[in-house]
Design an enzyme around this catalytic site. Sequence first.
Site, PDB file in Angstrom:
ATOM      1  N   ASP A   1      53.824  23.877  18.752  1.00  0.00           N
ATOM      2  CA  ASP A   1      54.726  23.050  19.551  1.00  0.00           C
ATOM      3  C   ASP A   1      53.959  22.167  20.511  1.00  0.00           C
ATOM      4  O   ASP A   1      52.745  22.081  20.456  1.00  0.00           O
ATOM      5  CB  ASP A   1      55.787  23.912  20.246  1.00  0.00           C
ATOM      6  CG  ASP A   1      55.173  25.178  20.774  1.00  0.00           C
ATOM      7  OD1 ASP A   1      54.144  25.062  21.429  1.00  0.00           O
ATOM      8  OD2 ASP A   1      55.711  26.269  20.500  1.00  0.00           O
TER       9      ASP A   1
ATOM     10  N   MET B   1      56.158  26.855  34.276  1.00  0.00           N
ATOM     11  CA  MET B   1      57.342  26.030  34.002  1.00  0.00           C
ATOM     12  C   MET B   1      58.101  25.658  35.269  1.00  0.00           C
ATOM     13  O   MET B   1      59.330  25.624  35.279  1.00  0.00           O
ATOM     14  CB  MET B   1      58.297  26.781  33.041  1.00  0.00           C
ATOM     15  CG  MET B   1      57.713  26.974  31.664  1.00  0.00           C
ATOM     16  SD  MET B   1      58.721  28.025  30.614  1.00  0.00           S
ATOM     17  CE  MET B   1      58.156  29.645  31.093  1.00  0.00           C
TER      18      MET B   1
ATOM     19  N   ARG C   1       0.847  -1.193   0.000  1.00  0.00           N
ATOM     20  CA  ARG C   1       0.000   0.000   0.000  1.00  0.00           C
ATOM     21  C   ARG C   1       0.877   1.236   0.000  1.00  0.00           C
ATOM     22  O   ARG C   1       1.963   1.254   0.559  1.00  0.00           O
ATOM     23  CB  ARG C   1      -0.878  -0.012   1.243  1.00  0.00           C
ATOM     24  CG  ARG C   1      -2.121  -0.897   1.070  1.00  0.00           C
ATOM     25  CD  ARG C   1      -3.258  -0.439   1.997  1.00  0.00           C
ATOM     26  NE  ARG C   1      -2.886   0.621   2.904  1.00  0.00           N
ATOM     27  CZ  ARG C   1      -2.756   0.441   4.224  1.00  0.00           C
ATOM     28  NH1 ARG C   1      -2.963  -0.725   4.766  1.00  0.00           N
ATOM     29  NH2 ARG C   1      -2.425   1.461   4.985  1.00  0.00           N
TER      30      ARG C   1
ATOM     31  N   LYS D   1      59.786  20.096  20.738  1.00  0.00           N
ATOM     32  CA  LYS D   1      60.792  19.075  21.068  1.00  0.00           C
ATOM     33  C   LYS D   1      60.519  17.789  20.304  1.00  0.00           C
ATOM     34  O   LYS D   1      59.402  17.311  20.261  1.00  0.00           O
ATOM     35  CB  LYS D   1      60.713  18.750  22.560  1.00  0.00           C
ATOM     36  CG  LYS D   1      61.467  19.691  23.421  1.00  0.00           C
ATOM     37  CD  LYS D   1      61.742  19.040  24.787  1.00  0.00           C
ATOM     38  CE  LYS D   1      62.306  20.070  25.755  1.00  0.00           C
ATOM     39  NZ  LYS D   1      61.291  20.811  26.473  1.00  0.00           N
TER      40      LYS D   1
HETATM   41  N1  SAH Z   1      52.218  31.192  26.739  1.00  0.00           N
HETATM   42  C1  SAH Z   1      51.766  30.214  27.696  1.00  0.00           C
HETATM   43  C2  SAH Z   1      52.874  29.801  28.634  1.00  0.00           C
HETATM   44  C3  SAH Z   1      53.991  29.083  27.962  1.00  0.00           C
HETATM   45  S1  SAH Z   1      55.200  28.556  29.097  1.00  0.00           S
HETATM   46  C4  SAH Z   1      50.579  30.774  28.467  1.00  0.00           C
HETATM   47  O1  SAH Z   1      50.259  31.949  28.345  1.00  0.00           O
HETATM   48  O2  SAH Z   1      49.938  30.000  29.177  1.00  0.00           O
HETATM   49  C5  SAH Z   1      54.737  26.891  29.380  1.00  0.00           C
HETATM   50  C6  SAH Z   1      54.170  26.721  30.779  1.00  0.00           C
HETATM   51  O3  SAH Z   1      52.835  27.202  30.845  1.00  0.00           O
HETATM   52  C7  SAH Z   1      54.069  25.307  31.230  1.00  0.00           C
HETATM   53  O4  SAH Z   1      55.312  24.815  31.689  1.00  0.00           O
HETATM   54  C8  SAH Z   1      53.055  25.398  32.330  1.00  0.00           C
HETATM   55  O5  SAH Z   1      53.635  25.912  33.503  1.00  0.00           O
HETATM   56  C9  SAH Z   1      52.118  26.455  31.799  1.00  0.00           C
HETATM   57  N2  SAH Z   1      50.955  25.848  31.132  1.00  0.00           N
HETATM   58  C10 SAH Z   1      50.601  25.985  29.868  1.00  0.00           C
HETATM   59  N3  SAH Z   1      49.452  25.296  29.611  1.00  0.00           N
HETATM   60  C11 SAH Z   1      49.104  24.726  30.768  1.00  0.00           C
HETATM   61  C12 SAH Z   1      48.028  23.899  31.183  1.00  0.00           C
HETATM   62  N4  SAH Z   1      47.076  23.526  30.325  1.00  0.00           N
HETATM   63  N5  SAH Z   1      47.976  23.516  32.475  1.00  0.00           N
HETATM   64  C13 SAH Z   1      48.928  23.892  33.356  1.00  0.00           C
HETATM   65  N6  SAH Z   1      49.953  24.660  33.020  1.00  0.00           N
HETATM   66  C14 SAH Z   1      50.051  25.089  31.756  1.00  0.00           C
END
Ligand code: SAH
Length: 465
Positions: A256, A392, A50, A278
Site C-alpha cells: 500500500d 496516524m 606496434r 488508496k
Molecule cells: N505498521 C506501521 C504503522 C502503520 S500506521 C509501523 O510499524 O510503522 C501508519 C502510520 O505510521 C503513519 O500514519 C505514520 O504515523 C507512521 N509512519 C509510518 N512510516 C512512517 C515514516 N516513514 N515516518 C513517519 N511516520 C511513519
Amino acid sequence: MTNISEPAWFPIALRLDGVRVLVVGGGMIAANKVRLLLAHRARVEVIAGRLDPEMQRWEDDGRITRIAPTADETTLRAAMPGCRLVYAATDDRDVNREAAGIARGMNIPVCAVDDPQPSTFITPAQIHRGLVRIAISTGGAAPVLARRLREQVESTIPEGTGALAVFMQQQREHVGTACPDISRRRQVWETFLDGTGAQAARNGDTTRARAVLDDIIATTATRGEVWLVGAGPGDPDLLTLRALHLMQNADCVLYDQLLSPALLDRVRRDAELVFVGKQRNRHTMPQEEINAELIRRAQAGQRVLRLKGGDPFVFGRGGEEIEALLESAIPFQVVPGITAANGCAAYAGIPLTHRDCAQACLFVTGHARADGTLHLPWDSMARPGQTVVIYMGVSALPALCAKLIEHGLPPQWPAAIVERGTRADQRVLTGTLGNLPTQAAQAGVASPALIIVGEVVRHRVLSPA
Ligand code: SAH
C-alpha cells in the site's frame, strides 16, 4: 522505479564466439580488452603500429590478426564492415574519437576506452564464475567505483557458483518434465538453492545434488503461502535480511501507499506488484477484500508477499490478516520490521526512553473515528516520566495536543513531529504541545508523520557534521 535523470546504459550479454571484433590500438589498454575478447572466443582483428609484448605473443600464436599498421580513416572504413563490435583503444583520444565516429556512422557498437561520450557501449567490470557473469557498470561515470563494487560482490559469490550453474543447466530438462507448471518449477529450484543440494553441486558432488533435487520434486506440492513482512519505515537499508530474501522469492507482492518506491525496487523484477492502497477515485481496498485476495492467490499456489510499512503487528492490521489466513488453513510467516517509532526516533536523534525522564514508552494511534472523535486513554497518556508516540496523528494534531494539555500536561511540554522518517526527505520539527500544531501547519507537514511527546525531545542529539 529509481529516478533516472541521466540516460542509463542498458546492460545485455553478447555472444562473441567466432565473430569479428575490431580493436584499434596495440598497447596495454588494447591488450586488456583483447584478453577479455579472447576469453569469449571472439575473432579479434587489430589495427596497430606496434604491439605490446602480450599482444605480440597472441599474434605469433595466431590468436589475433593484425590487419593494418595505421588507423587512418580509409583503413578504419575498410576494416569495420562485418564487425560486431569496435574497441577504440589507442592512447590517443583523438584517434579513438575518430574511430568511434566512423563506427557510429556504420551503426556498429563502439567503445572508446575510458571515454563514454563518443561510445555507444561500455564494458562493465565483470565477475566470472563459469557460466555465471556478473557485470557492474556505473555508466562510465566512475570506473574505480565499479571496480570497488566488483570486489565487494566478488567476495560474496561462492567459488562453486559456476559448478552450480552447470548442474542446474544439466537438470533443466529433468525438472521441466517432472514439473510442467512454471511456478512449481521455480519453487523447486528455490527450495533446492536454499538447501544442501546447492552446496553439494557447488562442491561438484552431482550425485548427491541430484538426489536432493529429486527429493524436493517428490515433496513440494503446489502449495501457496503468505508472508506478512514488515518493510520498515522507508530507508531500504532498514529492511531485514529475511525481508529481502522473501522479496526476492515472492510470486506477487501486495503493498500500500506507505511503501516507498525505493523499497519496491528491491522486489524481484518479475514478481507481480499489486497495489491495495488508496486510489484516486476509490477508497482504500477494504480489509476483507485484501484478506480475500491473499487467500485466493495462495490457494492458486502463489507465494504471496504482503509487504507492510514498519512492523506488521504495530498498527498494521497484521493480526486480522493472519486470522483470516488461519481460517482458510493457508500457511503463513510473519517477519517483523522496524516500526516507525524506532526508525523515526533513531533518525531524528530522539531517544524513546531516557534514564532521567522516560521510564516507559507508549505507542498510540491518533486516528480519529468516523465521527471525528478521538477515543484515547488520555489519563495514562498525559503523564510525566514517559514518552508517548502517536501514529496516524497528523490531521488530529491540534486536538491531540489540546487534549493532553486539558488532561494535565503543561503547554510547554516538549513534543516533536517526524515527517517521512528515515527517508531522504525526512523533516523533523521540535517544539511544545502549545506550539507544535501551528509549526506543523505552517510547514505543511503531511502523512506519514509520527508525533513524539515527552521530555526525551529535549535530549535530541544530532551527530556532528
Ligand atoms: N505498521 C506501521 C504503522 C502503520 S500506521 C509501523 O510499524 O510503522 C501508519 C502510520 O505510521 C503513519 O500514519 C505514520 O504515523 C507512521 N509512519 C509510518 N512510516 C512512517 C515514516 N516513514 N515516518 C513517519 N511516520 C511513519
